[in-house]
Scaffold this motif. Structure first.
Motif, PDB file in Angstrom:
ATOM      1  N   ILE A  14       4.649 -12.847   4.291  1.00  0.00           N
ATOM      2  CA  ILE A  14       3.553 -12.892   3.328  1.00  0.00           C
ATOM      3  C   ILE A  14       2.673 -14.103   3.626  1.00  0.00           C
ATOM      4  CG2 ILE A  14       2.960 -13.119   0.881  1.00  0.00           C
ATOM      5  CD1 ILE A  14       5.815 -11.910   0.324  1.00  0.00           C
ATOM      6  N   LEU A  15       1.434 -13.826   4.002  1.00  0.00           N
ATOM      7  CA  LEU A  15       0.444 -14.869   4.247  1.00  0.00           C
ATOM      8  C   LEU A  15      -0.646 -14.725   3.196  1.00  0.00           C
ATOM      9  CD1 LEU A  15      -0.613 -17.152   6.156  1.00  0.00           C
ATOM     10  CD2 LEU A  15      -1.869 -15.359   7.376  1.00  0.00           C
ATOM     11  N   LEU A  16      -0.797 -15.746   2.381  1.00  0.00           N
ATOM     12  CA  LEU A  16      -1.736 -15.699   1.261  1.00  0.00           C
ATOM     13  C   LEU A  16      -2.735 -16.831   1.421  1.00  0.00           C
ATOM     14  CD1 LEU A  16      -2.384 -14.291  -1.432  1.00  0.00           C
ATOM     15  CD2 LEU A  16      -0.676 -15.750  -2.519  1.00  0.00           C
ATOM     16  N   ASP A  56      -0.313  -4.828   7.507  1.00  0.00           N
ATOM     17  CA  ASP A  56      -1.018  -3.960   6.571  1.00  0.00           C
ATOM     18  C   ASP A  56      -2.505  -4.300   6.589  1.00  0.00           C
ATOM     19  OD1 ASP A  56       1.483  -3.073   5.895  1.00  0.00           O
ATOM     20  OD2 ASP A  56       1.432  -3.781   3.826  1.00  0.00           O
ATOM     21  N   PRO A  57      -3.354  -3.365   6.161  1.00  0.00           N
ATOM     22  CA  PRO A  57      -4.756  -3.731   5.956  1.00  0.00           C
ATOM     23  C   PRO A  57      -4.849  -4.901   4.979  1.00  0.00           C
ATOM     24  CG  PRO A  57      -4.465  -1.356   5.808  1.00  0.00           C
ATOM     25  CD  PRO A  57      -3.096  -1.954   5.850  1.00  0.00           C
ATOM     26  N   PHE A  58      -5.849  -5.743   5.178  1.00  0.00           N
ATOM     27  CA  PHE A  58      -6.025  -6.877   4.283  1.00  0.00           C
ATOM     28  C   PHE A  58      -6.098  -6.404   2.827  1.00  0.00           C
ATOM     29  CE2 PHE A  58      -8.463  -9.440   7.727  1.00  0.00           C
ATOM     30  CZ  PHE A  58      -7.257  -9.808   8.297  1.00  0.00           C
ATOM     31  N   ILE A  59      -5.483  -7.170   1.950  1.00  0.00           N
ATOM     32  CA  ILE A  59      -5.539  -6.884   0.519  1.00  0.00           C
ATOM     33  C   ILE A  59      -6.438  -7.926  -0.133  1.00  0.00           C
ATOM     34  CG2 ILE A  59      -4.202  -6.693  -1.616  1.00  0.00           C
ATOM     35  CD1 ILE A  59      -1.819  -5.842   0.175  1.00  0.00           C
ATOM     36  N   LEU A  66      -4.672 -11.409   0.952  1.00  0.00           N
ATOM     37  CA  LEU A  66      -3.234 -11.264   1.132  1.00  0.00           C
ATOM     38  C   LEU A  66      -2.986 -10.482   2.418  1.00  0.00           C
ATOM     39  CD1 LEU A  66      -0.230 -11.292   0.252  1.00  0.00           C
ATOM     40  CD2 LEU A  66      -0.747  -9.268  -1.148  1.00  0.00           C
ATOM     41  N   VAL A  67      -2.206 -11.071   3.321  1.00  0.00           N
ATOM     42  CA  VAL A  67      -1.860 -10.425   4.582  1.00  0.00           C
ATOM     43  C   VAL A  67      -0.354 -10.192   4.602  1.00  0.00           C
ATOM     44  CG1 VAL A  67      -1.969 -10.535   7.096  1.00  0.00           C
ATOM     45  CG2 VAL A  67      -3.722 -11.692   5.724  1.00  0.00           C
TER      46      VAL A  67
END
Length: 202
Positions: A14-16, A56-59, A66-67
């Motif tokens: 999780i990269l935020l 995942d696609p960027f959120i 959120l990556v």
């Protein structure tokens, strides 16, 4: 899958990322900020070797991103600390961005349903990002970026001092409660750019 159904848990890094001071900007400025942030994060991941199919696609988080990165051998957790974060810092300095970024690195189980993703691991990451201690530390800094890693990342990766990671650069300094449990964050603040940006408030 119905709206009430969710997937089994999937492990994700999780990269935020969140932009400091975005609420003080006009809507036009926010639009430019978002464009710059998306471009910056995409370039950073590509330069670090994290291909689109491994995440995942960027959120969208309004003033942040959120990556969620998949558990593939090509993307060990060490890569986030030795490549992604330094590359992001370098890009911020080289491009002369007015952006100042708070960044969280965590890993854990994530669920998906028809509306998106959720789970305790994400709760921890968001709490760390929004913690008062983290925001205050960043305000006192003139660095373009400040990172906090979760206790899980610190225990599994940072403390072992893998090549390119200095455990002494991380200080235990963020404490948040999630589901009745205290979660600890370890803060690492890179050195400021040569042309130091002006610190802004949230």
């Amino acid at each position: 899958m119905t709206a009430l159904q969710a997937t089994p848990p999937h492990h994700r890094v999780i990269l935020l990322v969140d932009v400091e001071g975005s609420t003080a900007r006009t809507n036009a400025a926010k639009a430019a900020l978002r464009c710059a942030l998306y471009s910056l994060i995409e370039e950073c991941l590509i330069k670090s070797g994290i291909r689109e199919e491994w995440r995942d696609p960027f959120i969208d988080r309004g003033d942040g991103i959120l990556v969620l990165i998949h558990p593939v051998d090509h993307v060990p957790k060490t890569l986030l600390l030795t490549q992604v974060i330094p590359t992001l810092e370098t890009l911020l300095c080289e491009r002369g961005h007015s952006l100042r970024l708070r960044v969280v690195l965590h890993a854990g189980e994530v669920h998906y349903d028809m509306r998106g993703c959720f789970g305790e691991s994400l709760d921890i990451a968001f709490r760390l990002l929004d913690s008062v201690e983290f925001k205050q530390r960043f305000r006192r800094s003139k660095a373009p970026l400040m990172l906090v890693v979760s206790e899980d990342i610190h225990r599994a990766v940072v403390r072992h001092g893998y090549d390119g990671i200095d455990p002494q650069a991380f200080v235990r300094g963020v404490y948040v409660a999630v589901a009745g449990q205290m979660c600890v964050g370890w803060v690492c603040g890179p050195a400021p750019c040569a042309a130091e940006p002006v610190t802004t408030s949230d």
